[in-house]
Design a protein around this motif. Structure first.
Motif, mmCIF file in Angstrom:
data_model
loop_
_atom_site.group_PDB
_atom_site.id
_atom_site.type_symbol
_atom_site.label_atom_id
_atom_site.label_comp_id
_atom_site.label_asym_id
_atom_site.label_seq_id
_atom_site.Cartn_x
_atom_site.Cartn_y
_atom_site.Cartn_z
ATOM 1 N N GLY A 153 0.817 -1.219 0.000
ATOM 2 C CA GLY A 153 0.000 0.000 0.000
ATOM 3 C C GLY A 153 0.846 1.263 0.000
ATOM 4 O O GLY A 153 0.640 2.166 -0.813
ATOM 5 N N THR A 154 1.825 1.286 0.908
ATOM 6 C CA THR A 154 2.699 2.465 1.034
ATOM 7 C C THR A 154 3.471 2.703 -0.258
ATOM 8 O O THR A 154 3.545 3.828 -0.764
ATOM 9 C CB THR A 154 3.704 2.238 2.194
ATOM 10 N N GLN A 161 1.257 3.762 -3.168
ATOM 11 C CA GLN A 161 0.879 5.165 -2.994
ATOM 12 C C GLN A 161 2.034 6.098 -3.401
ATOM 13 O O GLN A 161 1.838 7.064 -4.135
ATOM 14 C CB GLN A 161 0.521 5.395 -1.527
ATOM 15 N N LEU A 177 1.830 8.675 -6.553
ATOM 16 C CA LEU A 177 1.959 10.123 -6.363
ATOM 17 C C LEU A 177 3.128 10.676 -7.180
ATOM 18 O O LEU A 177 3.025 11.737 -7.790
ATOM 19 C CB LEU A 177 2.146 10.459 -4.878
ATOM 20 N N ILE A 208 -4.261 4.445 -9.351
ATOM 21 C CA ILE A 208 -3.927 3.417 -8.375
ATOM 22 C C ILE A 208 -5.109 2.463 -8.210
ATOM 23 O O ILE A 208 -6.264 2.884 -8.207
ATOM 24 C CB ILE A 208 -3.506 4.076 -7.034
ATOM 25 N N ASP A 234 -6.123 -0.442 -5.514
ATOM 26 C CA ASP A 234 -5.877 -1.216 -4.302
ATOM 27 C C ASP A 234 -6.886 -2.366 -4.340
ATOM 28 O O ASP A 234 -8.021 -2.230 -3.882
ATOM 29 C CB ASP A 234 -6.081 -0.313 -3.077
ATOM 30 N N PRO A 261 -5.164 8.415 -3.990
ATOM 31 C CA PRO A 261 -3.910 8.057 -3.319
ATOM 32 C C PRO A 261 -3.719 8.803 -1.997
ATOM 33 O O PRO A 261 -2.971 8.364 -1.134
ATOM 34 C CB PRO A 261 -2.824 8.421 -4.329
ATOM 35 N N PRO A 286 0.896 10.890 1.746
ATOM 36 C CA PRO A 286 1.827 9.890 2.268
ATOM 37 C C PRO A 286 1.662 9.725 3.781
ATOM 38 O O PRO A 286 1.453 10.694 4.502
ATOM 39 C CB PRO A 286 3.202 10.474 1.927
ATOM 40 N N VAL A 316 -4.378 4.746 1.408
ATOM 41 C CA VAL A 316 -5.069 5.140 0.170
ATOM 42 C C VAL A 316 -6.566 5.198 0.489
ATOM 43 O O VAL A 316 -7.106 4.322 1.158
ATOM 44 C CB VAL A 316 -4.774 4.083 -0.935
#
Ligand code: DC
Length: 220
Positions: A16-17, A20, A24, A30, A32, A71, A74, A78
């Protein structure tokens, strides 16, 4: 040809991180897919749809099951948008993960979700995060990544993530649940979690997200 980067791996590996961060940075779309399955599980629960009456509810499902992702920013998950609502915190719970893992093993569910996933392939490109993105859904993607990490590290990350959402969970039960889900995802008959033959494997146990993105950029 729309470029696709697939990121598969077990829960808590950092998909996920990383998805993302890449979305970006590249300004790509994106997907998921785990959240897509979670939203379907939530929708089915809310509308008392189950495996027995799934077929007879296909029309409602096709008409209403439209999910989009943002997204976001950070450090935060998401965002999952469904019927004009941000349902991120509703679907990202351990309870929903458990229910989803059982449903996701069912071929009728996977077949239903297949075209929904492919709809996300739009220009300028797509980052697709899940379990079978590189092996089944986008098997002809040019770039395939398989992220993994030790189960202890993944449980720790999940705990931090849940804490941020204000949820307190016991480490031992988290570990057990994670192992249980890994087993279900890896041993199921349909689209089990396995690295695509042409994927690049990255163990993120001792890497921070920036380090992982650097490795991916080198590969790209
Ligand atoms: O990545 P996640 O924890 O949000 O995924 C939730 C569940 O959905 C997990 O048990 C695996 C399943 N899943 C799947 O079977 N196939 C995918 N492409 C994505 C998720």
């Amino acid at each position: 040809m729309i470029p696709v980067i697939t990121i598969d791996g077990p829960s808590g590996a950092g998909k996920g991180t990383i998805a993302q961060m890449l979305a970006l940075e590249l300004n790509w779309n994106i997907l998921d897919s785990g959240a897509l399955y979670r939203t379907l599980a939530y929708f089915m629960k809310e509308n008392t749809i189950n495996l027995e009456n799934f077929e007879e509810n296909q029309n409602i499902l096709k008409e209403r099951f439209k999910v989009s992702f943002d997204p976001g920013i950070p450090g935060e998950p998401v965002k999952v948008m469904f019927e004009n609502e941000d349902i991120t915190s509703i679907v990202r719970t351990e309870e929903m993960a458990k229910l989803t893992s059982t449903l996701a093993a069912e071929p009728v569910i996977r077949e239903f979700i297949k075209p929904c996933q492919r709809d996300f392939m739009k220009l300028p490109g797509l980052i697709a995060d899940g379990r079978d993105m590189g092996t089944v859904i986008f098997s002809d993607a040019k770039y395939k990544i398989y992220l993994t990490a030790s189960v202890e590290e993944r449980a720790k990350r999940r705990q931090t993530q849940l804490k941020r959402q204000g949820l307190e969970v016991n480490m031992r039960s988290l570990l057990r649940e994670l192992e249980d889900r890994d087993r279900k995802d890896m041993e199921r008959e349909h689209s089990p979690l396995i690295p695509a033959e042409d994927s690049v494997l990255i163990d993120t146990s001792n890497l921070n997200p920036k380090g992982v993105v650097e490795e991916i950029k080198t590969y790209l």
